[in-house]
Design an enzyme around this catalytic site. Sequence first.
Site, PDB file in Angstrom:
ATOM      1  NE  ARG A  90      -3.717   0.963   5.419  1.00  0.00           N
ATOM      2  CZ  ARG A  90      -4.295  -0.059   4.838  1.00  0.00           C
ATOM      3  NH1 ARG A  90      -3.695  -1.211   4.752  1.00  0.00           N
ATOM      4  NH2 ARG A  90      -5.499   0.065   4.357  1.00  0.00           N
TER       5      ARG A  90
ATOM      6  N   GLY B  20      -0.546   6.860   3.475  1.00  0.00           N
ATOM      7  CA  GLY B  20      -0.729   8.157   2.844  1.00  0.00           C
ATOM      8  C   GLY B  20      -2.154   8.519   2.470  1.00  0.00           C
ATOM      9  CG  ASP B  21      -5.339   5.715   3.243  1.00  0.00           C
ATOM     10  OD1 ASP B  21      -4.774   5.991   4.324  1.00  0.00           O
ATOM     11  OD2 ASP B  21      -6.052   4.705   3.089  1.00  0.00           O
TER      12      ASP B  21
ATOM     13  NE  ARG C 283      -6.816  10.795  -2.695  1.00  0.00           N
ATOM     14  CZ  ARG C 283      -6.292  10.584  -3.898  1.00  0.00           C
ATOM     15  NH1 ARG C 283      -6.673   9.547  -4.602  1.00  0.00           N
ATOM     16  NH2 ARG C 283      -5.391  11.399  -4.395  1.00  0.00           N
TER      17      ARG C 283
ATOM     18  CG  ASP D 266      -2.156   8.076  15.099  1.00  0.00           C
ATOM     19  OD1 ASP D 266      -1.792   7.190  14.318  1.00  0.00           O
ATOM     20  OD2 ASP D 266      -3.359   8.328  15.337  1.00  0.00           O
TER      21      ASP D 266
ATOM     22  CG  HIS E 211      -1.781  -1.139   1.313  1.00  0.00           C
ATOM     23  ND1 HIS E 211      -1.471  -2.254   2.039  1.00  0.00           N
ATOM     24  CD2 HIS E 211      -2.970  -1.376   0.728  1.00  0.00           C
ATOM     25  CE1 HIS E 211      -2.446  -3.130   1.901  1.00  0.00           C
ATOM     26  NE2 HIS E 211      -3.350  -2.636   1.110  1.00  0.00           N
TER      27      HIS E 211
HETATM   28  P1  ADP Z   1      -5.768   3.091   7.134  1.00  0.00           P
HETATM   29  O1  ADP Z   1      -4.887   2.816   8.322  1.00  0.00           O
HETATM   30  O2  ADP Z   1      -6.713   1.976   6.862  1.00  0.00           O
HETATM   31  O3  ADP Z   1      -4.993   3.560   5.951  1.00  0.00           O
HETATM   32  P2  ADP Z   1      -6.409   5.836   7.764  1.00  0.00           P
HETATM   33  O4  ADP Z   1      -5.077   6.180   7.217  1.00  0.00           O
HETATM   34  O5  ADP Z   1      -7.560   6.645   7.284  1.00  0.00           O
HETATM   35  O6  ADP Z   1      -6.734   4.305   7.578  1.00  0.00           O
HETATM   36  O7  ADP Z   1      -6.381   6.005   9.333  1.00  0.00           O
HETATM   37  C1  ADP Z   1      -5.242   5.730  10.075  1.00  0.00           C
HETATM   38  C2  ADP Z   1      -5.536   6.056  11.528  1.00  0.00           C
HETATM   39  O8  ADP Z   1      -6.494   5.164  12.049  1.00  0.00           O
HETATM   40  C3  ADP Z   1      -4.337   5.891  12.427  1.00  0.00           C
HETATM   41  O9  ADP Z   1      -3.532   7.052  12.412  1.00  0.00           O
HETATM   42  C4  ADP Z   1      -4.974   5.664  13.789  1.00  0.00           C
HETATM   43  O10 ADP Z   1      -5.224   6.878  14.460  1.00  0.00           O
HETATM   44  C5  ADP Z   1      -6.303   5.067  13.446  1.00  0.00           C
HETATM   45  N1  ADP Z   1      -6.357   3.647  13.819  1.00  0.00           N
HETATM   46  C6  ADP Z   1      -5.791   2.602  13.205  1.00  0.00           C
HETATM   47  N2  ADP Z   1      -6.092   1.452  13.853  1.00  0.00           N
HETATM   48  C7  ADP Z   1      -6.869   1.808  14.902  1.00  0.00           C
HETATM   49  C8  ADP Z   1      -7.518   1.096  15.964  1.00  0.00           C
HETATM   50  N3  ADP Z   1      -7.428  -0.228  16.051  1.00  0.00           N
HETATM   51  N4  ADP Z   1      -8.233   1.806  16.865  1.00  0.00           N
HETATM   52  C9  ADP Z   1      -8.323   3.152  16.786  1.00  0.00           C
HETATM   53  N5  ADP Z   1      -7.741   3.870  15.811  1.00  0.00           N
HETATM   54  C10 ADP Z   1      -7.034   3.214  14.886  1.00  0.00           C
HETATM   55 MG    MG Z   2      -3.811   5.262   5.993  1.00  0.00          MG
END
Ligand code: ADP
Ligand code: MG
Length: 557
Positions: free
Chosen positions: A522, A391-392, A395, A535, A215
């Site tokens: 991730r 990086g998403d 978006r 974060d 990804h």
């Molecule tokens: P993805 O990780 O699917 O790419 P996003 O980038 O939109 O989704 O969101 C990432 C954010 O999601 C992280 O910075 C963190 O704050 C939050 N996150 C990831 N896993 C969890 C979790 N299990 N519980 C709460 N927040 C989480």
């Molecule tokens: Mg992400």
Amino acid sequence: MTYLSNDPATFAEDALAGFCELHADTVRRVPGGAVRRSRPSRPKVAVLPGGGSGHYPAFYGVIGPGLADGAVSGNLFTSPSAQDAVSVARAAHSGAGVVFSYGNYAGDVMNFGLATERLRAQGIRAENVVVTDDIASAERPAERRGIAGDFTVFKVMGAAAEEGMDLDEVVRVGRKANDATRTIGAAFAGCTFPGADAPLFTVPDGHMGLGLGIHGEPGLRDVPRTAARELAADFVRRVLAEKPAGAGDRIAVLLNGLGSVKHEELFVLWADVSRLLRESGHTLVLPEVGELVTSLDMAGVSLTVTWLDDELERLWTAPAWTPAFRRGAIAADSGEEAVAEVTDDAPRFAEASAESRQVAGAVLDGLRAVRKALREAESELGAIDAVAGDGDHGRGMVRGIDAAVTAAEAAWHQGAGAGDVLAAAGDEWAARAGGTSGVLWGAGLRAAGEVIGDGVIDAVAAVDAFAERVMSLGGAEPGDKTLVDALVPFRERLASGTWAQAAAAAEDAARVTADLVPRKGRARPLAERSVGTPDPGAVSLALIARAVSEYLREGTR
Ligand code: ADP
Ligand code: MG
């Protein structure tokens, strides 16, 4: 570099549309993905791989006899929503249950998990097989992410379902295949989102990133680039070191290109990989060299080995006939045409009190204020997420809030009260944003809306409900480096102070997440790289808290 797109925001949908047009004789588009055009003549288990787009031929390229019955397809590198998964499952279901299969990513685990609950509530048997083949991503197998080994697991399950195995058996062989599968990869150059002018990560000159993600996550460690011969030896050594206890010597092998490594280069590598695997006493069973799980235009390569017992070998070698992968000869489906279904009724709202209608208007304006703030922060949030994630985030949050505002407006025009407006916003956020943050924000807003109901907003109770839902669904604790680290101080401060003070507490807390090592989401495989950067989910939560606080100050009515 991606050269061709119309609107980068609709790239994934546009690609799916073109694919379904090209393969209209075998594949049909449905909301949330695609399914086989014809239904099986007898009920069979529907095998449904899925995940974000950008990995072609994963996932919809392998729909067809002997392999997948359908594929759930999200936006680029973004988990599809639970609603997408339910939609595809209902279209593909032929009476013997469905099984979703996907790589181990928090957003996918949550969305497919929610979809499974919903399908069961509708009387459809549903199961999940999670792929965890990437040996570089974590010590403990259950924590590893899924990369090219997805393909082997899907192939085995597809063959099992085609043979007529029942749901429990298909799940059993899928899990067995996953337990027997190991992958290691290396990245030479990052991939670039359509419309973006820079790749999601770069690899220093003369280096390669060992332990690639699919990804756009950078490799886990940059090491000097070697000749193909040395890379082959390194890959083989690492994979064989992870040979499962009790495994035999017959193996399925996949040498996978990630998007822009030429077949000739793969063949150069293969010459050494195959020799070394044979010299280690293994028999190679129908190995595959090519692109089966890609990452947009990323330059990278991975080696996947699956140790086979008799049953897995039979399923691995069984015929399949799909747009992107064909093996042997297999009869096409001969059943009747699958029918599209509309899965969700338009919402009907309970009649709201005048007071609640007034608050609903304020909720809608508050959501609009959040939309403005998130749109302004989109690229900054994406950049933070690109450091150790994919990086998403910017978006995804913008897609989510855009959908939420549209749904809230529609609900408001249909006479909904405050709680229903917020819950409708949450449902659409979850359905459209994808990703981990999308499902959490969507479910959290729905929970807050349910607490508000037809009443006046009790902000503390609403935030409590939001926090409880987010924490129970995501399972993250304070200190894991997620949005929970901003949410908990925000909620505590709000209980005894003003919204502005609570927003400040969230901002402070988001800032200090920079010192933390991620334990969820991730970013975890790239834990060290993440230190020094806050974060992304915590930053966006604080930003939303601030936007609401300013809206309340300016717009108090
Ligand atoms: P993805 O990780 O699917 O790419 P996003 O980038 O939109 O989704 O969101 C990432 C954010 O999601 C992280 O910075 C963190 O704050 C939050 N996150 C990831 N896993 C969890 C979790 N299990 N519980 C709460 N927040 C989480
Ligand atoms: Mg992400």
